[in-house]
Design a protein around this motif. Sequence first.
Motif, PDB file in Angstrom:
ATOM      1  N   VAL A 142       0.853  -1.155  -0.048  1.00  0.00           N
ATOM      2  CA  VAL A 142       0.017  -0.131  -0.035  1.00  0.00           C
ATOM      3  C   VAL A 142       0.954   1.282   0.095  1.00  0.00           C
ATOM      4  N   GLU A 143       2.031   1.316   0.906  1.00  0.00           N
ATOM      5  CA  GLU A 143       2.825   2.533   0.957  1.00  0.00           C
ATOM      6  C   GLU A 143       3.240   2.817  -0.631  1.00  0.00           C
ATOM      7  N   LEU A 176       0.911   3.275 -13.600  1.00  0.00           N
ATOM      8  CA  LEU A 176       0.019   2.715 -14.587  1.00  0.00           C
ATOM      9  C   LEU A 176      -1.180   2.310 -14.252  1.00  0.00           C
ATOM     10  N   GLN A 177      -1.300   1.644 -13.296  1.00  0.00           N
ATOM     11  CA  GLN A 177      -2.566   1.059 -12.835  1.00  0.00           C
ATOM     12  C   GLN A 177      -3.443   2.377 -12.293  1.00  0.00           C
ATOM     13  N   TRP A 178      -3.007   3.077 -11.409  1.00  0.00           N
ATOM     14  CA  TRP A 178      -3.722   4.165 -11.098  1.00  0.00           C
ATOM     15  C   TRP A 178      -4.316   5.251 -12.197  1.00  0.00           C
ATOM     16  N   SER A 179      -3.418   5.397 -13.378  1.00  0.00           N
ATOM     17  CA  SER A 179      -3.806   6.136 -14.366  1.00  0.00           C
ATOM     18  C   SER A 179      -5.132   5.530 -15.120  1.00  0.00           C
ATOM     19  N   LEU A 302      -6.338   1.003  -0.246  1.00  0.00           N
ATOM     20  CA  LEU A 302      -7.248  -0.026   0.446  1.00  0.00           C
ATOM     21  C   LEU A 302      -8.673  -0.506  -0.377  1.00  0.00           C
ATOM     22  N   HIS A 303      -9.375   0.658  -0.473  1.00  0.00           N
ATOM     23  CA  HIS A 303     -10.493   0.730  -1.289  1.00  0.00           C
ATOM     24  C   HIS A 303     -10.282   0.030  -2.723  1.00  0.00           C
ATOM     25  N   PHE A 304      -9.491   0.163  -3.350  1.00  0.00           N
ATOM     26  CA  PHE A 304      -9.462  -0.368  -4.804  1.00  0.00           C
ATOM     27  C   PHE A 304      -8.869  -1.817  -4.634  1.00  0.00           C
TER      28      PHE A 304
END
Length: 347
Positions: A142-143, A176-179, A302-304
């Motif tokens: 997560v960090e 990449l994933q967050w985009s 944590l949500h995603f």
Amino acid sequence: MKAAVLYAKNDIRIEETAIPPLHSHEILVKVMATGICGSDLPRVMGDAAHHYPIVLGHEFSGIVEAVGDGVTRIKTGDRVAGIPLKPCFACHDCRSGNFAQCQHYSFIGSRINGSWAEYVAIPEINAIPFDANISFEEAALVEPSTVALHALKLIQFQGGEHVAVLGGGNIGLLALQWSHILGAKTVTVFDIDDARLEKAKLLGADYTVNPNKAGADDLWRQITSGKGFGVVLEAAGSDVTIKQSFELAASKAKVCLIGTPSRDFSFSHKQFELMNRKEFTLTGSWMSYGSPFPGHEWALSLHFLKQKRLNFLDMIDRSLALADINEAFDLYRKPGAAKGKILLYNS
């Protein structure tokens, strides 16, 4: 408890040390999984450690073993991810909610003992609980996820843009994933390592480009219809990729430097002039913190994860027992031997 103690460059020893005592506002976490960050490599294999001896490790998750008398939110048995920054909460930057810019901060796993151990003591505010459907391995990542997300929040990313991610390491793969989660039109990952590019495809890259191969420039121009990328996320900290970000940026683009350079470099006047001519916005991004502490990046990660929209498990190359930590660093000393994140666990 057992801990991996760094005594000098390339000198990590597994030792029996005292379990850290708790202050009233602290909790004791039994470490279940902890990562080796790219920033740990120069601390172990170079001269970047703040002092010796030190127990490194700042990406971690575990189970709360004990709590101090003043703890009210966290209870024994909770599964928690650790938040490594310890701001002073009193300086001008902290009072403004800019905790990453704290003038008097400490940091778990670099300035004070961290998570390469069986137990770590942290303030209650530095723990974020997570559900049982998230694994300890995922929670330990997560960090770094928050670091990637923070960069996108910093540039006020709205989606709908062609995004270039320079560097296919862990932060790049998380960017990449967050985009994609935040609505990118396409995401293109650039790296000179074809194995990293294959991992990027697995994790959802629309396109991958190896700049050292013929036709690379034609490919990215085709992707963007010759306009360049509306968002460029530099995640390698290399002089080559930082300069490349100036070239890939479209007019009026947003360019964010996430990677940390490790050496001096210079621009030619023509390279630097690209920022003036294109009038792109350039910023750096440092860690992942906001107000209220630790920032929305942590809860969103944590949500995603819970929604199965983030894939951390395919980023992990292998998990090793804490006692085998030197084996992990032997891999890092061989270029290309580590194919992703290495996690440590307590047996």
